[in-house]
Write an enzyme that holds these catalytic residues in place. Sequence first.
Site, PDB file in Angstrom:
ATOM      1  CG  HIS A 192      37.503  35.318  40.371  1.00 30.84           C
ATOM      2  ND1 HIS A 192      38.153  35.181  41.580  1.00 30.84           N
ATOM      3  CD2 HIS A 192      36.307  34.699  40.517  1.00 30.84           C
ATOM      4  CE1 HIS A 192      37.382  34.535  42.425  1.00 30.84           C
ATOM      5  NE2 HIS A 192      36.239  34.219  41.799  1.00 30.84           N
ATOM      6  CG  HIS A 202      42.596  35.762  38.925  1.00 38.37           C
ATOM      7  ND1 HIS A 202      42.080  37.051  38.870  1.00 38.37           N
ATOM      8  CD2 HIS A 202      42.052  35.184  40.026  1.00 38.37           C
ATOM      9  CE1 HIS A 202      41.280  37.230  39.901  1.00 38.37           C
ATOM     10  NE2 HIS A 202      41.236  36.120  40.613  1.00 38.37           N
TER      11      HIS A 202
HETATM   12  N1  LIG Z   1      40.224  36.959  43.579  1.00 37.76           N
HETATM   13  S1  LIG Z   1      39.736  38.436  43.191  1.00 37.76           S
HETATM   14  O1  LIG Z   1      39.161  38.463  41.871  1.00 37.76           O
HETATM   15  O2  LIG Z   1      38.850  38.897  44.246  1.00 37.76           O
HETATM   16  C1  LIG Z   1      41.099  39.491  43.191  1.00 37.76           C
HETATM   17  C2  LIG Z   1      41.494  40.342  42.210  1.00 37.76           C
HETATM   18  C3  LIG Z   1      42.654  40.977  42.644  1.00 37.76           C
HETATM   19  C4  LIG Z   1      42.902  40.500  43.875  1.00 37.76           C
HETATM   20  O3  LIG Z   1      41.945  39.545  44.227  1.00 37.76           O
HETATM   21 ZN   LIG Z   2      40.033  35.647  42.140  1.00 37.32          ZN
END
Ligand SMILES: NS(=O)(=O)c1ccco1
Ligand SMILES: [Zn+2]
Length: 254
Positions: free
Chosen positions: A113, A88
Amino acid sequence: RLWGSGPSVWHKNYPVAQGNRQSPIDIVPHQALHDPSLGPVVLNYDQCTSMNITNNGHSVVVQFDDSDDRSVIQGGPLDNPYRLKQFHFHWGEKGCHGSEHTVAGNSYASELHLVHWNAVKYKTFGEAATAPDGLAVLGIFLETGDDHRWLHVITDALYMVKFKVSTTVNCFNPKCLLPSSLHYWTYLGSLTTPPLHESVIWIVLREPIIVSEKQLGKFRMLLFTGEEEDQRIRMENNFRPPQPLKGRKVRSSI
Ligand SMILES: NS(=O)(=O)c1ccco1
Ligand SMILES: [Zn+2]
């Protein structure tokens, strides 16, 4: 940020928001410890494990089939292979703000991410997400410039998930979103959105990928709200600001 539910109030429902290993952080390259024992990060992503793209109301997420080890990350600071679950993005409403991690106080336009979980030690993503070594998230900065030749596969699908819905995406290999250098910083942190679990081994690549203003603009037209809601709240600034380091060391592979 949605009214009254921004990062500054998360600690009321999620006290861990004020914990000792929260993310993101400001990465100060000269204060990072070069650790020669840190090997390269190895990504083995299968061609066709992507499944769908969903607007979940606070980001746009591409989910993967994580029922086997077809798409994994290993090496670097990791003791096991970690299975790719989803990726995402976080972005801002204009140019130079939108990333979650910052580098010497500088933020990028966006941050990708790639979320992986330790399927060797834990049975499900949910279980891994609450374990200190349960998740590994690969962070990649996005900087504006020329068009990214592969990102358009994602950005061209965004109009279909303008509201909180989902659509299929098949055979998208996120390896095409990596920069040329896999030099990274790594530190122990957390999820950056609620429930903010302190379960993430962060691997942040130093080299950003370049995407065009036009491609980024397509993220900004997404809405936090569903089609039936009359409020049209644009999805932008879905990034948490840097959190206190609390004595943690950032190691670098560089
Ligand atoms: N933004 S992150 O990748 O830390 C994440 C994944 C799921 C929830 O938050
Ligand atoms: Zn994230």
